[in-house]
Design a protein around this motif. Structure first.
Motif, mmCIF file in Angstrom:
data_model
loop_
_atom_site.group_PDB
_atom_site.id
_atom_site.type_symbol
_atom_site.label_atom_id
_atom_site.label_comp_id
_atom_site.label_asym_id
_atom_site.label_seq_id
_atom_site.Cartn_x
_atom_site.Cartn_y
_atom_site.Cartn_z
ATOM 1 N N SER A 85 8.847 -25.442 -3.296
ATOM 2 C CA SER A 85 8.428 -24.827 -2.039
ATOM 3 C C SER A 85 8.609 -23.314 -2.111
ATOM 4 C CB SER A 85 9.243 -25.404 -0.871
ATOM 5 O OG SER A 85 8.871 -24.802 0.348
ATOM 6 N N GLU A 86 9.679 -22.880 -2.780
ATOM 7 C CA GLU A 86 9.903 -21.451 -2.978
ATOM 8 C C GLU A 86 8.817 -20.863 -3.876
ATOM 9 O OE1 GLU A 86 13.648 -18.505 -4.160
ATOM 10 O OE2 GLU A 86 13.617 -20.582 -4.860
ATOM 11 N N ASP A 87 8.366 -21.627 -4.884
ATOM 12 C CA ASP A 87 7.258 -21.178 -5.731
ATOM 13 C C ASP A 87 6.016 -20.903 -4.891
ATOM 14 O OD1 ASP A 87 8.930 -21.596 -7.871
ATOM 15 O OD2 ASP A 87 7.931 -23.415 -8.562
ATOM 16 N N LEU A 88 5.695 -21.834 -4.008
ATOM 17 C CA LEU A 88 4.512 -21.690 -3.161
ATOM 18 C C LEU A 88 4.632 -20.457 -2.277
ATOM 19 C CD1 LEU A 88 1.869 -22.552 -1.901
ATOM 20 C CD2 LEU A 88 3.109 -24.266 -0.563
ATOM 21 N N SER A 89 5.807 -20.243 -1.697
ATOM 22 C CA SER A 89 6.004 -19.078 -0.845
ATOM 23 C C SER A 89 5.791 -17.784 -1.619
ATOM 24 C CB SER A 89 7.421 -19.115 -0.245
ATOM 25 O OG SER A 89 7.608 -18.047 0.648
ATOM 26 N N ALA A 90 6.306 -17.728 -2.849
ATOM 27 C CA ALA A 90 6.154 -16.531 -3.673
ATOM 28 C C ALA A 90 4.692 -16.296 -4.043
ATOM 29 C CB ALA A 90 7.001 -16.650 -4.933
ATOM 30 N N VAL A 91 3.965 -17.359 -4.349
ATOM 31 C CA VAL A 91 2.547 -17.235 -4.687
ATOM 32 C C VAL A 91 1.754 -16.711 -3.491
ATOM 33 C CG1 VAL A 91 0.461 -18.562 -5.215
ATOM 34 C CG2 VAL A 91 2.541 -18.938 -6.540
ATOM 35 N N LEU A 92 2.039 -17.235 -2.309
ATOM 36 C CA LEU A 92 1.333 -16.770 -1.115
ATOM 37 C C LEU A 92 1.616 -15.294 -0.851
ATOM 38 C CD1 LEU A 92 1.725 -19.776 1.353
ATOM 39 C CD2 LEU A 92 -0.196 -19.216 -0.146
ATOM 40 N N ASP A 93 2.880 -14.890 -1.039
ATOM 41 C CA ASP A 93 3.210 -13.478 -0.853
ATOM 42 C C ASP A 93 2.448 -12.615 -1.853
ATOM 43 O OD1 ASP A 93 4.949 -14.117 1.181
ATOM 44 O OD2 ASP A 93 6.754 -14.041 -0.074
ATOM 45 N N LEU A 114 7.321 -30.408 3.184
ATOM 46 C CA LEU A 114 8.489 -29.548 3.360
ATOM 47 C C LEU A 114 8.067 -28.148 3.777
ATOM 48 C CD1 LEU A 114 11.480 -28.656 2.952
ATOM 49 C CD2 LEU A 114 10.861 -28.186 0.582
ATOM 50 N N PHE A 115 7.093 -27.570 3.072
ATOM 51 C CA PHE A 115 6.680 -26.199 3.359
ATOM 52 C C PHE A 115 6.090 -26.097 4.763
ATOM 53 C CE2 PHE A 115 4.090 -22.401 3.207
ATOM 54 C CZ PHE A 115 4.902 -21.501 2.524
ATOM 55 N N ALA A 116 5.279 -27.066 5.157
ATOM 56 C CA ALA A 116 4.668 -27.037 6.489
ATOM 57 C C ALA A 116 5.725 -27.161 7.584
ATOM 58 C CB ALA A 116 3.643 -28.160 6.614
ATOM 59 N N ALA A 117 6.759 -27.971 7.344
ATOM 60 C CA ALA A 117 7.821 -28.139 8.339
ATOM 61 C C ALA A 117 8.702 -26.901 8.431
ATOM 62 C CB ALA A 117 8.658 -29.366 8.003
ATOM 63 N N ALA A 118 8.988 -26.273 7.291
ATOM 64 C CA ALA A 118 9.897 -25.133 7.259
ATOM 65 C C ALA A 118 9.210 -23.820 7.619
ATOM 66 C CB ALA A 118 10.540 -25.012 5.878
ATOM 67 N N HIS A 119 7.889 -23.734 7.398
ATOM 68 C CA HIS A 119 7.169 -22.480 7.630
ATOM 69 C C HIS A 119 5.915 -22.723 8.480
ATOM 70 C CE1 HIS A 119 9.716 -20.516 4.617
ATOM 71 N NE2 HIS A 119 9.529 -21.571 3.861
ATOM 72 N N PRO A 120 6.069 -23.216 9.693
ATOM 73 C CA PRO A 120 4.881 -23.529 10.506
ATOM 74 C C PRO A 120 4.030 -22.310 10.823
ATOM 75 C CG PRO A 120 6.882 -23.622 11.829
ATOM 76 C CD PRO A 120 7.331 -23.515 10.403
ATOM 77 N N GLU A 121 4.651 -21.117 10.802
ATOM 78 C CA GLU A 121 3.889 -19.911 11.111
ATOM 79 C C GLU A 121 2.923 -19.537 9.996
ATOM 80 O OE1 GLU A 121 7.120 -18.563 8.469
ATOM 81 O OE2 GLU A 121 6.964 -20.013 10.104
ATOM 82 N N ARG A 122 3.103 -20.131 8.796
ATOM 83 C CA ARG A 122 2.250 -19.782 7.658
ATOM 84 C C ARG A 122 1.205 -20.843 7.351
ATOM 85 N NH1 ARG A 122 5.148 -16.560 2.833
ATOM 86 N NH2 ARG A 122 3.006 -15.819 2.717
ATOM 87 N N VAL A 123 1.304 -22.017 7.989
ATOM 88 C CA VAL A 123 0.427 -23.135 7.649
ATOM 89 C C VAL A 123 -0.512 -23.423 8.820
ATOM 90 C CG1 VAL A 123 0.311 -25.532 6.895
ATOM 91 C CG2 VAL A 123 2.212 -24.087 6.153
ATOM 92 N N SER A 124 -1.784 -23.160 8.617
ATOM 93 C CA SER A 124 -2.779 -23.372 9.673
ATOM 94 C C SER A 124 -3.288 -24.805 9.697
ATOM 95 C CB SER A 124 -3.957 -22.419 9.483
ATOM 96 O OG SER A 124 -4.587 -22.644 8.225
ATOM 97 N N ALA A 125 -3.219 -25.492 8.561
ATOM 98 C CA ALA A 125 -3.692 -26.867 8.480
ATOM 99 C C ALA A 125 -3.083 -27.514 7.241
ATOM 100 C CB ALA A 125 -5.221 -26.924 8.408
#
Length: 444
Positions: A85-93, A114-125
């Protein structure tokens, strides 16, 4: 189309490979687990599937740590879903993407949840395809795999990984030797047979993100074909608020292998009609409470000036370790701290380090860790998860890191070990709660 340029982003000491394909107002991450960014474009149906997705907007692809073009890891210490999930966050940044739709298939599904639950402000769908929140059967989850089924599947994976015989999950490719050969080559480049078997063994036996399904706020589409267990897809749809379930034709493990136009049609319709992102007021978070045991007695013994100096050193040490492990200080009162983390493993590692550092200062601390949904209230947080974390910390002994059962479930496979402390009543919290003490890592 020509294969896009592979780029890299640093995640701690590792590097994660990613590609960006196409343009448009929509950012779409597509991930299906084991892959190799460069070689996937040699697998004709996979390349065609990626091109169709790229027509919907800017497509972001990546290889998670431990596989493909990204940093490799030791087989006995492969990254957890928290790391991925941290990998995905870094890639998006790195891609400059603040708001993204995620399409995750197969074993990539839990990371996306996990990523959608922890970062709802970044996931539109969120789009989940042929995946499961848990693979192993349990008393409350009879639709999972039995231990013998898991063992047989993992043995098959290790024995046939990267060979034409290992292509049986893709029946649509049975008559296309060129594609089967290219896909087998991709698998060999993605991981070794034993590495693949180790990951799937962990995935099938230990992974369980069912408790996170109710925390997903993004509009969600759950897709499955005949190659997946329909009951697991229905489970997702029933436990994610407002999720839509759709069955598509085909028998293949991954959608690209067969006639993928029905899948593209479902995805395009879903993303075109999506609702705007909801305002974020609740997120999945790990809370950490820590305070000094016997602080009043020590303050009296030392005197005001010496105690204040020691307390200042303690606070500076805690803040340094919070920064080191990616924690966020929420508030501090006297000698106690409340902090939040994106993942529980990071919180536990921080807590055990704090315990050792406090001991070096001549202090004993007690710490409680819990993961759950918290309410965002400006710079503060609230909600039942915060109360649970505080109650857990209150039951911890000197130099003890006490965690809830939720935390132990989420860090399964991370290598962190625990001692069972039995069931306890938490003041003001319904039911009995089983608690565990994190073992201190060996010195050196």
């Amino acid at each position: 189309m020509d294969a896009p340029t592979t780029r890299y982003v640093a995640v701690g000491e590792a590097e994660v490979a990613y590609q960006i394909v196409g343009e448009g107002p929509l950012d779409l991450v597509y991930h299906h687990g084991f892959c190799h960014l460069d070689l996937q474009w040699d697998v004709a149906p996979e390349a065609a599937f990626n091109e169709r997705l790229a027509a919907l907007g800017r497509l972001i692809l990546f290889d998670r740590r431990g596989s493909g073009a990204s940093e490799r890891v030791a087989r006995d210490h492969f990254p957890t879903w928290e790391d991925w999930s941290e990998d995905l966050s870094a890639v998006l940044d790195a891609a400059g993407s603040q708001n993204v739709a995620i399409f995750a298939e197969a074993e990539a599904g839990p990371t996306a949840i996990l990523f959608a639950a922890a970062h709802p402000e970044r996931v539109s769908a969120l789009i989940l395809g042929n995946t499961a929140a848990r693979y192993a059967s349990a008393e409350d989850y009879p639709i999972g795999m039995t231990p013998s089924e898991i063992d047989a599947t993992v043995q098959f994976i290790e024995a046939t990984w990267g060979t034409p015989e290992g292509m049986t999950p893709f029946p649509s490719l049975a008559g296309d030797e060129a594609v089967r050969t290219a896909l087998a080559r991709l698998c060999r480049a993605a991981a070794t047979p034993r590495m693949a078997a180790a990951l799937f063994r962990h995935l099938f036996r230990q992974l369980d993100v069912r408790q996170l399904l109710g925390l997903v706020q993004a509009p969600t589409l759950v897709l499955h074909n005949r190659g997946a267990d329909a009951a697991r897809a229905r489970y997702h749809a029933a436990h994610i608020d407002g999720a839509r379930l759709a069955e598509v034709p085909g028998d293949d493990y991954l959608f690209f292998a067969g006639d993928h136009e029905p899948v593209i049609g479902e995805v395009a319709e879903f993303l075109t009609g999506q609702r705007p992102p909801v305002a974020t007021d609740r997120v999945l978070s790990t809370v950490l409470f820590t305070d000094i045991v016997g602080s009043t007695e020590q303050a009296v013994a030392l005197g005001d000036r010496a105690w204040r100096d020691l307390l200042d050193r303690f606070r500076a040490m805690v803040r340094e370790e919070l920064h080191r492990f990616g924690g966020r200080e929420v508030n501090t009162r006297g000698d106690d701290f409340l902090a939040t983390f994106d993942g529980p493993a990071r919180a536990i590692n921080c807590a055990t380090t704090l315990t050792d550092a406090a001991t070096a200062l001549g202090l004993a601390v007690r710490t409680g860790v819990h993961t759950g949904e918290v309410e965002l209230m400006g710079s503060d947080i609230g909600g039942i998860a915060v109360h649970i974390g505080a109650r857990v910390a209150a039951l911890a002994g000197p130099r003890e890191v006490l965690v809830s059962r939720t935390v132990t479930d989420l860090v399964a496979g991370s290598g962190i070990e625990f001692d069972d402390r039995g069931e306890h009543a938490l003041k003001g919290i319904p039911g009995d709660w089983r608690l565990f003490a994190a073992r201190q890592p060996p010195a050196g």
